[in-house]
Design a protein around this motif. Structure first.
Motif, PDB file in Angstrom:
ATOM      1  N   GLU A 106       0.923  -1.171   0.219  1.00  0.00           N
ATOM      2  CA  GLU A 106      -0.010   0.038  -0.081  1.00  0.00           C
ATOM      3  C   GLU A 106       0.998   1.306   0.059  1.00  0.00           C
ATOM      4  O   GLU A 106       0.489   2.177  -0.678  1.00  0.00           O
ATOM      5  CB  GLU A 106      -0.960  -0.010   1.236  1.00  0.00           C
ATOM      6  N   SER A 107       2.030   1.206   0.917  1.00  0.00           N
ATOM      7  CA  SER A 107       2.694   2.550   1.063  1.00  0.00           C
ATOM      8  C   SER A 107       3.746   2.628  -0.026  1.00  0.00           C
ATOM      9  O   SER A 107       4.226   3.776  -0.376  1.00  0.00           O
ATOM     10  CB  SER A 107       3.284   2.382   2.379  1.00  0.00           C
ATOM     11  N   LEU A 108       4.148   1.538  -1.003  1.00  0.00           N
ATOM     12  CA  LEU A 108       5.228   1.797  -1.841  1.00  0.00           C
ATOM     13  C   LEU A 108       5.285   2.631  -3.002  1.00  0.00           C
ATOM     14  O   LEU A 108       5.966   3.439  -3.124  1.00  0.00           O
ATOM     15  CB  LEU A 108       5.574   0.134  -2.275  1.00  0.00           C
ATOM     16  N   PRO A 109       3.881   2.725  -3.754  1.00  0.00           N
ATOM     17  CA  PRO A 109       3.705   3.514  -4.823  1.00  0.00           C
ATOM     18  C   PRO A 109       3.881   5.094  -4.467  1.00  0.00           C
ATOM     19  O   PRO A 109       4.813   5.772  -5.103  1.00  0.00           O
ATOM     20  CB  PRO A 109       2.184   3.363  -5.368  1.00  0.00           C
ATOM     21  N   GLU A 110       3.392   5.602  -3.354  1.00  0.00           N
ATOM     22  CA  GLU A 110       3.436   7.090  -2.830  1.00  0.00           C
ATOM     23  C   GLU A 110       5.023   7.072  -2.339  1.00  0.00           C
ATOM     24  O   GLU A 110       5.436   8.138  -2.710  1.00  0.00           O
ATOM     25  CB  GLU A 110       2.451   7.015  -1.686  1.00  0.00           C
ATOM     26  N   ASP A 111       5.443   6.197  -1.900  1.00  0.00           N
ATOM     27  CA  ASP A 111       6.986   6.452  -1.245  1.00  0.00           C
ATOM     28  C   ASP A 111       7.967   6.532  -2.449  1.00  0.00           C
ATOM     29  O   ASP A 111       8.758   7.401  -2.352  1.00  0.00           O
ATOM     30  CB  ASP A 111       7.311   5.236  -0.560  1.00  0.00           C
ATOM     31  N   LEU A 112       7.698   5.879  -3.603  1.00  0.00           N
ATOM     32  CA  LEU A 112       8.462   5.920  -4.761  1.00  0.00           C
ATOM     33  C   LEU A 112       8.195   7.297  -5.522  1.00  0.00           C
ATOM     34  O   LEU A 112       9.141   7.944  -5.957  1.00  0.00           O
ATOM     35  CB  LEU A 112       8.380   4.850  -5.687  1.00  0.00           C
ATOM     36  N   GLU A 113       6.715   7.634  -5.626  1.00  0.00           N
ATOM     37  CA  GLU A 113       6.429   8.978  -6.273  1.00  0.00           C
ATOM     38  C   GLU A 113       7.277  10.127  -5.665  1.00  0.00           C
ATOM     39  O   GLU A 113       7.950  10.883  -6.057  1.00  0.00           O
ATOM     40  CB  GLU A 113       5.211   9.173  -6.204  1.00  0.00           C
ATOM     41  N   ARG A 114       7.354   9.923  -4.154  1.00  0.00           N
ATOM     42  CA  ARG A 114       8.118  10.973  -3.454  1.00  0.00           C
ATOM     43  C   ARG A 114       9.649  11.270  -3.642  1.00  0.00           C
ATOM     44  O   ARG A 114      10.270  12.117  -3.744  1.00  0.00           O
ATOM     45  CB  ARG A 114       7.634  10.870  -1.856  1.00  0.00           C
ATOM     46  N   LEU A 115      10.038   9.810  -3.609  1.00  0.00           N
ATOM     47  CA  LEU A 115      11.611   9.529  -3.843  1.00  0.00           C
ATOM     48  C   LEU A 115      11.983  10.044  -5.364  1.00  0.00           C
ATOM     49  O   LEU A 115      12.763  10.968  -5.201  1.00  0.00           O
ATOM     50  CB  LEU A 115      12.002   8.103  -3.825  1.00  0.00           C
ATOM     51  N   PHE A 116      11.178   9.893  -6.347  1.00  0.00           N
ATOM     52  CA  PHE A 116      11.680  10.420  -7.550  1.00  0.00           C
ATOM     53  C   PHE A 116      11.509  11.673  -7.573  1.00  0.00           C
ATOM     54  O   PHE A 116      12.276  12.471  -8.474  1.00  0.00           O
ATOM     55  CB  PHE A 116      10.707   9.552  -8.769  1.00  0.00           C
ATOM     56  N   ALA A 117      10.601  12.429  -6.855  1.00  0.00           N
ATOM     57  CA  ALA A 117      10.381  14.084  -6.931  1.00  0.00           C
ATOM     58  C   ALA A 117      11.221  14.554  -6.142  1.00  0.00           C
ATOM     59  O   ALA A 117      11.838  15.756  -6.584  1.00  0.00           O
ATOM     60  CB  ALA A 117       9.028  14.134  -6.367  1.00  0.00           C
ATOM     61  N   GLN A 118      12.090  13.889  -5.236  1.00  0.00           N
ATOM     62  CA  GLN A 118      13.365  14.515  -4.610  1.00  0.00           C
ATOM     63  C   GLN A 118      14.522  14.277  -5.078  1.00  0.00           C
ATOM     64  O   GLN A 118      15.371  15.063  -4.973  1.00  0.00           O
ATOM     65  CB  GLN A 118      13.231  13.881  -3.110  1.00  0.00           C
ATOM     66  N   ARG A 119      14.674  13.436  -5.944  1.00  0.00           N
ATOM     67  CA  ARG A 119      16.171  13.219  -6.344  1.00  0.00           C
ATOM     68  C   ARG A 119      16.157  13.417  -7.738  1.00  0.00           C
ATOM     69  O   ARG A 119      15.244  13.380  -8.690  1.00  0.00           O
ATOM     70  CB  ARG A 119      16.205  11.323  -6.231  1.00  0.00           C
ATOM     71  N   ARG A 120      17.421  14.163  -7.953  1.00  0.00           N
ATOM     72  CA  ARG A 120      17.690  14.746  -9.315  1.00  0.00           C
ATOM     73  C   ARG A 120      19.074  14.172  -9.687  1.00  0.00           C
ATOM     74  O   ARG A 120      19.953  14.146  -8.913  1.00  0.00           O
ATOM     75  CB  ARG A 120      17.839  16.255  -9.177  1.00  0.00           C
ATOM     76  N   HIS A 121      19.101  13.761 -11.092  1.00  0.00           N
ATOM     77  CA  HIS A 121      20.503  13.309 -11.484  1.00  0.00           C
ATOM     78  C   HIS A 121      20.529  13.881 -12.856  1.00  0.00           C
ATOM     79  O   HIS A 121      19.809  13.902 -13.447  1.00  0.00           O
ATOM     80  CB  HIS A 121      20.506  11.969 -11.545  1.00  0.00           C
TER      81      HIS A 121
END
Length: 325
Positions: free
Chosen positions: A25-40
């Protein structure tokens, strides 16, 4: 970057089937937040490679003896594919063989797998978590052994791109997933994998006992831990703490003897702790290649004495231990 790099629908469905509903349940939202925060800055360039990968029909997949997809690709198309995949360099762990392109990685991870495989419980129908999986070489081999689910975690975005390049040719039918997270982003409760691999991670942790306790929380009762790490020769009270770097690596903290490591595992709550492999790393197993052109093991060793690092410490000696929760 978008989460389409991860097959979330299949992954979360598998997690629910295994009783890991909270993480599903938590993984999709956690990944969306991670991708939004990380830049490369290289992400657009890497994504362009994935977008240009050709569709090649009739490839034969082999995950039992290697990680390979074979076909009769014409030489011109094979050269073009190689040029594309080289743009995802450096390739650290492998090798991979994709339609006639041999990705000669820095590490011969297949050698490590062949040393470890005879000693682990059969992976058929087991759920597996691979901590620090790199671009997923061992995860594919685990699937080749019949694992019902393999989840690899490694925070490197390049590794995620390399994994997706390989998956493009292997296909989506295999239960293998890579998440660009570290162990810190995994739930501390509610998981219960059958087998857990932590290979080449422990010596990078500032608190090795905490790492072992974290691993314990990710296994089901009776689950199996496969731990591979640097060790030194010595008795139960021997541990090396490098003053600065070890083999030019800044983030090496504790290198215990095998006897000390077994004590750590038992203190962390594991049982049936056993040493199954002890192997000195030689340059044939780790070296620079066309696919990884930076410094590697030959540059990390004393040129006058290959049994020492350039700092004067004992050269890399790796142990694999297996324990049960």
């Amino acid at each position: 970057m978008q989460t389409q790099l991860i097959d979330l629908q299949r992954l979360t469905a598998s997690l629910r089937e295994l009783g890991m509903e909270a993480w599903a349940e938590s993984l999709p939202e956690d990944l969306e937040r991670l991708f939004a925060q990380r830049r490369h800055g290289d992400v657009p360039r890497w994504q362009a490679v994935l977008d240009e990968l050709p569709e090649i029909a009739d490839g034969e997949v082999d995950l039992g003896q290697c990680v390979a997809v074979t076909s009769s690709l014409p030489e011109k198309e094979r050269d073009a594919l190689k040029a594309l995949l080289l743009r995802l360099s450096p390739w650290r762990k492998g090798p991979f063989h994709l339609h006639g392109v041999d990705i000669e990685t820095e590490w011969r991870s297949d050698w490590k797998w062949e040393r470890v495989k005879p000693h682990i419980s059969p992976l058929a129908k087991r759920s597996v978590l691979d901590i620090g999986c790199g671009s997923g070489y061992h995860a594919w081999r685990m699937a080749g052994e019949g694992a019902s689910l393999v989840v690899g975690v490694d925070p490197s975005l390049l590794f995620l791109m390399q994994f997706n390049a390989v998956r493009h040719f292997i296909g989506n039918d295999w239960p293998v997933h890579l998440l660009p997270i570290g162990i810190e982003q995994l739930p501390s409760r509610g998981l219960g994998f059958d087998t857990l691999f932590s290979m080449g991670i422990l010596y990078h942790r500032r608190s090795p006992i905490e790492h072992l306790l974290d691993l314990k929380n990710l296994l089901r009762p009776g689950g199996e831990l496969v731990l591979e790490t640097l060790v030194i020769e010595g008795g139960e009270n021997s541990v090396l703490v490098p003053e600065s770097r070890y083999a030019k690596m800044r983030n090496v903290w504790f290198i215990p003897s095998t006897e000390m490591l077994m004590i750590w595992l038992r203190r962390a709550g594991f049982r049936d702790v056993r040493l199954v492999d002890l192997n000195r790393t030689f340059i044939e197993e780790q070296h620079s290649t066309e696919w990884m052109q930076f410094e590697s093991l030959p540059d990390f060793l004393d040129p006058r004495d290959s049994l020492k690092t350039v700092e004067g410490y004992p050269a890399p000696l790796r142990a694999t231990l297996i324990a049960t929760l």
